[in-house]
Design a protein around this motif. Sequence first.
Motif, PDB file in Angstrom:
ATOM      1  N   ILE A 194       3.962   5.946  -5.434  1.00 43.93           N
ATOM      2  CA  ILE A 194       3.900   6.060  -6.894  1.00 43.93           C
ATOM      3  C   ILE A 194       2.907   7.142  -7.295  1.00 43.93           C
ATOM      4  O   ILE A 194       3.173   7.941  -8.205  1.00 43.93           O
ATOM      5  CB  ILE A 194       3.560   4.706  -7.541  1.00 43.93           C
ATOM      6  CG1 ILE A 194       4.758   3.755  -7.376  1.00 43.93           C
ATOM      7  CG2 ILE A 194       3.192   4.869  -9.006  1.00 43.93           C
ATOM      8  CD1 ILE A 194       4.480   2.325  -7.781  1.00 43.93           C
ATOM      9  N   LYS A 195       1.786   7.217  -6.620  1.00 41.78           N
ATOM     10  CA  LYS A 195       0.800   8.257  -6.909  1.00 41.78           C
ATOM     11  C   LYS A 195       1.366   9.641  -6.613  1.00 41.78           C
ATOM     12  O   LYS A 195       1.065  10.605  -7.318  1.00 41.78           O
ATOM     13  CB  LYS A 195      -0.480   8.022  -6.113  1.00 41.78           C
ATOM     14  CG  LYS A 195      -1.290   6.850  -6.621  1.00 41.78           C
ATOM     15  CD  LYS A 195      -2.525   6.633  -5.787  1.00 41.78           C
ATOM     16  CE  LYS A 195      -3.269   5.394  -6.258  1.00 41.78           C
ATOM     17  NZ  LYS A 195      -4.444   5.111  -5.437  1.00 41.78           N
TER      18      LYS A 195
ATOM     19  N   ARG B 123       3.850   1.559  -1.216  1.00 43.90           N
ATOM     20  CA  ARG B 123       4.454   1.683  -2.551  1.00 43.90           C
ATOM     21  C   ARG B 123       3.474   2.353  -3.515  1.00 43.90           C
ATOM     22  O   ARG B 123       3.842   3.257  -4.258  1.00 43.90           O
ATOM     23  CB  ARG B 123       4.867   0.314  -3.065  1.00 43.90           C
ATOM     24  CG  ARG B 123       5.476   0.343  -4.452  1.00 43.90           C
ATOM     25  CD  ARG B 123       5.916  -1.063  -4.856  1.00 43.90           C
ATOM     26  NE  ARG B 123       6.403  -1.111  -6.190  1.00 43.90           N
ATOM     27  CZ  ARG B 123       7.626  -0.761  -6.567  1.00 43.90           C
ATOM     28  NH1 ARG B 123       8.489  -0.332  -5.671  1.00 43.90           N
ATOM     29  NH2 ARG B 123       7.995  -0.835  -7.829  1.00 43.90           N
ATOM     30  N   GLN B 124       2.221   1.920  -3.516  1.00 45.73           N
ATOM     31  CA  GLN B 124       1.217   2.510  -4.398  1.00 45.73           C
ATOM     32  C   GLN B 124       0.990   3.982  -4.078  1.00 45.73           C
ATOM     33  O   GLN B 124       0.848   4.813  -4.980  1.00 45.73           O
ATOM     34  CB  GLN B 124      -0.101   1.727  -4.302  1.00 45.73           C
ATOM     35  CG  GLN B 124      -0.019   0.311  -4.820  1.00 45.73           C
ATOM     36  CD  GLN B 124       0.411   0.264  -6.285  1.00 45.73           C
ATOM     37  OE1 GLN B 124       0.022   1.093  -7.090  1.00 45.73           O
ATOM     38  NE2 GLN B 124       1.238  -0.711  -6.612  1.00 45.73           N
ATOM     39  N   THR B 125       0.980   4.305  -2.800  1.00 42.74           N
ATOM     40  CA  THR B 125       0.814   5.694  -2.381  1.00 42.74           C
ATOM     41  C   THR B 125       1.979   6.543  -2.867  1.00 42.74           C
ATOM     42  O   THR B 125       1.783   7.649  -3.377  1.00 42.74           O
ATOM     43  CB  THR B 125       0.711   5.779  -0.841  1.00 42.74           C
ATOM     44  OG1 THR B 125      -0.406   4.997  -0.423  1.00 42.74           O
ATOM     45  CG2 THR B 125       0.532   7.210  -0.374  1.00 42.74           C
TER      46      THR B 125
ATOM     47  N   LEU C  62       0.832  -1.202   0.000  1.00 43.50           N
ATOM     48  CA  LEU C  62       0.000   0.000   0.000  1.00 43.50           C
ATOM     49  C   LEU C  62       0.867   1.252   0.000  1.00 43.50           C
ATOM     50  O   LEU C  62       0.579   2.215  -0.720  1.00 43.50           O
ATOM     51  CB  LEU C  62      -0.943  -0.006   1.197  1.00 43.50           C
ATOM     52  CG  LEU C  62      -1.897   1.185   1.304  1.00 43.50           C
ATOM     53  CD1 LEU C  62      -2.791   1.261   0.065  1.00 43.50           C
ATOM     54  CD2 LEU C  62      -2.759   1.059   2.532  1.00 43.50           C
TER      55      LEU C  62
END
Length: 61
Positions: free
Chosen positions: A8-9, A4-6, A2
Amino acid sequence: MLQRQTNIKKLAKHGFDALILGAGINGAVSAASLARKGLKVALIDKGNFADETSSNLSSLA
């Protein structure tokens, strides 16, 4: 995952002068050098930063 996704955004929301792919020794030194010169640098890696950078034995011994 989670986090990592944050992260990247977050990259899409900011402008960078350079994007370094790979946070091994070459990527880390490149990012540090560019940042020292005043550039905004994003450094990303598929795993943890500097993971496995020194885990293999050197053939220099």
